[in-house]
Design a protein around this motif. Structure first.
Motif, PDB file in Angstrom:
ATOM      1  N   GLU A  18       0.837  -1.207   0.000  1.00 56.81           N
ATOM      2  CA  GLU A  18       0.000   0.000   0.000  1.00 56.81           C
ATOM      3  C   GLU A  18       0.869   1.254   0.000  1.00 56.81           C
ATOM      4  N   ARG A  19       0.440   2.261  -0.777  1.00 54.93           N
ATOM      5  CA  ARG A  19       1.145   3.544  -0.784  1.00 54.93           C
ATOM      6  C   ARG A  19       0.895   4.308   0.512  1.00 54.93           C
ATOM      7  N   ASP A  20       1.832   5.180   0.852  1.00 55.71           N
ATOM      8  CA  ASP A  20       1.611   6.085   1.981  1.00 55.71           C
ATOM      9  C   ASP A  20       0.476   7.036   1.589  1.00 55.71           C
ATOM     10  N   THR A  23       2.031  10.878   1.173  1.00 57.19           N
ATOM     11  CA  THR A  23       3.054  11.152   0.147  1.00 57.19           C
ATOM     12  C   THR A  23       2.781  10.407  -1.156  1.00 57.19           C
ATOM     13  N   GLN A  24       1.914   9.403  -1.098  1.00 56.50           N
ATOM     14  CA  GLN A  24       1.644   8.527  -2.256  1.00 56.50           C
ATOM     15  C   GLN A  24       2.852   7.671  -2.639  1.00 56.50           C
ATOM     16  N   LEU A  25       3.889   7.643  -1.789  1.00 55.48           N
ATOM     17  CA  LEU A  25       5.069   6.832  -2.110  1.00 55.48           C
ATOM     18  C   LEU A  25       4.865   5.385  -1.678  1.00 55.48           C
ATOM     19  N   ALA A  26       5.645   4.502  -2.323  1.00 54.81           N
ATOM     20  CA  ALA A  26       5.576   3.074  -1.978  1.00 54.81           C
ATOM     21  C   ALA A  26       6.178   2.871  -0.590  1.00 54.81           C
ATOM     22  N   PRO A  27       5.739   1.836   0.152  1.00 51.86           N
ATOM     23  CA  PRO A  27       6.294   1.620   1.487  1.00 51.86           C
ATOM     24  C   PRO A  27       7.732   1.094   1.408  1.00 51.86           C
ATOM     25  N   LEU A  36      15.221   0.068  -5.434  1.00 53.83           N
ATOM     26  CA  LEU A  36      14.522   1.329  -5.692  1.00 53.83           C
ATOM     27  C   LEU A  36      13.106   1.331  -5.108  1.00 53.83           C
ATOM     28  N   GLY A  37      12.596   0.154  -4.783  1.00 55.41           N
ATOM     29  CA  GLY A  37      11.292   0.082  -4.116  1.00 55.41           C
ATOM     30  C   GLY A  37      10.141   0.639  -4.919  1.00 55.41           C
ATOM     31  N   LYS A  38      10.147   0.435  -6.233  1.00 57.03           N
ATOM     32  CA  LYS A  38       9.057   0.940  -7.089  1.00 57.03           C
ATOM     33  C   LYS A  38       8.184  -0.219  -7.548  1.00 57.03           C
ATOM     34  N   SER A  39       7.010   0.142  -7.964  1.00 53.25           N
ATOM     35  CA  SER A  39       6.090  -0.830  -8.522  1.00 53.25           C
ATOM     36  C   SER A  39       5.914  -0.504 -10.014  1.00 53.25           C
ATOM     37  N   PRO A  40       5.821  -1.469 -10.904  1.00 48.66           N
ATOM     38  CA  PRO A  40       5.779  -2.903 -10.640  1.00 48.66           C
ATOM     39  C   PRO A  40       7.166  -3.510 -10.482  1.00 48.66           C
ATOM     40  N   VAL A  41       7.174  -4.652  -9.804  1.00 45.38           N
ATOM     41  CA  VAL A  41       8.378  -5.484  -9.736  1.00 45.38           C
ATOM     42  C   VAL A  41       7.891  -6.930  -9.662  1.00 45.38           C
ATOM     43  N   ALA A  50      12.669  -5.436 -12.263  1.00 46.85           N
ATOM     44  CA  ALA A  50      11.942  -4.170 -12.125  1.00 46.85           C
ATOM     45  C   ALA A  50      11.915  -3.474 -13.487  1.00 46.85           C
ATOM     46  N   GLU A  51      11.222  -2.345 -13.556  1.00 49.48           N
ATOM     47  CA  GLU A  51      10.977  -1.542 -14.764  1.00 49.48           C
ATOM     48  C   GLU A  51       9.922  -2.246 -15.623  1.00 49.48           C
ATOM     49  N   SER A  52       8.794  -1.572 -15.767  1.00 47.13           N
ATOM     50  CA  SER A  52       7.676  -2.197 -16.479  1.00 47.13           C
ATOM     51  C   SER A  52       8.079  -2.741 -17.858  1.00 47.13           C
ATOM     52  N   GLY A  53       8.866  -1.955 -18.622  1.00 50.77           N
ATOM     53  CA  GLY A  53       9.246  -2.403 -19.967  1.00 50.77           C
ATOM     54  C   GLY A  53      10.085  -3.670 -19.917  1.00 50.77           C
ATOM     55  N   ALA A  87       6.625   4.944 -23.943  1.00 51.53           N
ATOM     56  CA  ALA A  87       5.653   5.003 -22.839  1.00 51.53           C
ATOM     57  C   ALA A  87       6.283   5.585 -21.575  1.00 51.53           C
ATOM     58  N   GLU A  88       7.387   4.997 -21.130  1.00 48.90           N
ATOM     59  CA  GLU A  88       8.007   5.466 -19.876  1.00 48.90           C
ATOM     60  C   GLU A  88       9.120   6.488 -20.131  1.00 48.90           C
ATOM     61  N   GLY A  89       9.656   6.497 -21.368  1.00 50.36           N
ATOM     62  CA  GLY A  89      10.768   7.405 -21.659  1.00 50.36           C
ATOM     63  C   GLY A  89      10.323   8.807 -22.010  1.00 50.36           C
ATOM     64  N   SER A 163      -0.619   1.149 -21.658  1.00 42.99           N
ATOM     65  CA  SER A 163      -1.941   1.262 -21.026  1.00 42.99           C
ATOM     66  C   SER A 163      -1.942   2.206 -19.819  1.00 42.99           C
ATOM     67  N   TYR A 164      -0.896   2.201 -19.029  1.00 42.74           N
ATOM     68  CA  TYR A 164      -0.885   3.072 -17.845  1.00 42.74           C
ATOM     69  C   TYR A 164      -0.805   4.551 -18.252  1.00 42.74           C
ATOM     70  N   PRO A 165       0.172   4.938 -19.101  1.00 41.91           N
ATOM     71  CA  PRO A 165       0.165   6.346 -19.527  1.00 41.91           C
ATOM     72  C   PRO A 165      -1.087   6.749 -20.299  1.00 41.91           C
TER      73      PRO A 165
HETATM   74  N1  LIG Z   1       9.814   3.634 -14.961  1.00 39.61           N
HETATM   75  C1  LIG Z   1       9.314   2.788 -13.905  1.00 39.61           C
HETATM   76  C2  LIG Z   1       8.419   3.630 -13.006  1.00 39.61           C
HETATM   77  C3  LIG Z   1       8.190   2.980 -11.685  1.00 39.61           C
HETATM   78  C4  LIG Z   1       7.380   3.887 -10.773  1.00 39.61           C
HETATM   79  O1  LIG Z   1       7.719   5.061 -10.570  1.00 39.61           O
HETATM   80  N2  LIG Z   1       6.301   3.339 -10.216  1.00 39.61           N
HETATM   81  C5  LIG Z   1       5.400   4.108  -9.396  1.00 39.61           C
HETATM   82  C6  LIG Z   1       3.996   3.590  -9.557  1.00 39.61           C
HETATM   83  S1  LIG Z   1       3.428   3.790 -11.186  1.00 39.61           S
HETATM   84  C7  LIG Z   1       5.779   3.934  -7.929  1.00 39.61           C
HETATM   85  O2  LIG Z   1       6.273   2.894  -7.529  1.00 39.61           O
HETATM   86  N3  LIG Z   1       5.474   4.975  -7.155  1.00 39.61           N
HETATM   87  C8  LIG Z   1       5.652   4.968  -5.739  1.00 39.61           C
HETATM   88  C9  LIG Z   1       6.988   5.572  -5.331  1.00 39.61           C
HETATM   89  O3  LIG Z   1       7.639   6.276  -6.143  1.00 39.61           O
HETATM   90  O4  LIG Z   1       7.387   5.369  -4.172  1.00 39.61           O
HETATM   91  C10 LIG Z   1       8.540   1.610 -14.527  1.00 39.61           C
HETATM   92  O5  LIG Z   1       8.115   1.731 -15.678  1.00 39.61           O
HETATM   93  O6  LIG Z   1       8.388   0.556 -13.886  1.00 39.61           O
END
Ligand SMILES: N[C@@H](CCC(=O)N[C@@H](CS)C(=O)NCC(=O)O)C(=O)O
Length: 207
Positions: A18-20, A23-27, A36-41, A50-53, A87-89, A163-165
């Motif tokens: 769940e995001r905070d 801050t909307q940041l990942a836990p 890097l703790g980002k989603s998706p992974v 990691a990295e959606s692409g 998409a992400e670039g 799809s996300y963008p």
């Molecule tokens: N370029 C990365 C972006 C990853 C990213 O920033 N994910 C966002 C969700 S779309 C995230 O984890 N946000 C929460 C945070 O930054 O803590 C990818 O395509 O996977």
């Protein structure tokens, strides 16, 4: 991500972080999966990817059996590769700026600096973000005039990556052209997309 897994018919286990709420940041726990703790992974066979692409390419190469990617060396392959990076670039950074400056504009700050923060946000949006986004919208509209999916007549992994963008674009830009909403409707009409939404919830939360 889930959309492609459902299209491929690959079984998966979903782990939710769940995001905070503020801050909307990942836990921080997500950093145990990837620094890097980002989603998706994803984790598969002991590897964390990691990295959606990169995840989508891995899934289609490992489980695709030739589906969801055009044949190498074809114009469709080039288009699919372009959108995998675009998409992400290119598109997502602009949408992220739109979100961040929207937050700056409406942030709760002491009343005497509010005119300043609002002015800075409006200036960046008006001179950089919005004109650029308008060009991207026109570009996407033109691309979708040539084929129903981004790389031709068949759904490819590039559509999944877009799809996300595309959802973010439709929610942040008023009055996107019909071809963009049609593409979203076409995506959402796919049974695999619907199964993914049922399992994972709507994909577009806060950016
Ligand atoms: N370029 C990365 C972006 C990853 C990213 O920033 N994910 C966002 C969700 S779309 C995230 O984890 N946000 C929460 C945070 O930054 O803590 C990818 O395509 O996977």
């Amino acid at each position: 991500m889930l959309w492609l897994l459902e299209e491929l018919g690959v079984p998966y286990e979903l782990v939710r972080y769940e995001r905070d709420a503020v801050t909307q940041l990942a836990p921080p726990e997500l950093r145990k999966v990837h620094p890097l703790g980002k989603s998706p992974v994803i984790t598969d066979g002991g590897a964390a990817i990691a990295e959606s692409g990169a995840i989508l390419e891995y899934l289609v190469e490992t489980y695709g059996e030739g589906r969801f990617a055009p044949a190498r060396g074809t114009p469709a392959y080039l288009r699919h590769r372009y959108f995998m990076h675009y998409a992400e670039g290119s598109l997502m950074p602009l949408l992220l700026m739109k979100y961040v400056f929207g937050r700056v504009r409406t942030a709760k700050v002491p009343f005497f600096i509010k005119p300043l923060t609002r002015k800075i946000a409006r200036q960046v949006e008006g001179t950089f973000v919005d004109p650029n986004l308008a060009r991207h919208v026109a570009f996407l509209d033109g691309e979708l005039a040539t084929s129903p999916w981004f790389a031709g007549d068949e759904l490819t992994v590039a559509d999944v990556q877009m799809s996300y963008p595309m959802e973010a674009l439709a929610s942040r830009v008023p009055e996107v052209p019909a071809r963009i909403t049609d593409w979203l409707l076409r995506a959402k009409a796919r049974p695999a997309y619907q199964r993914a939404t049922e399992r994972g919830g709507p994909s577009l939360l806060e950016l």
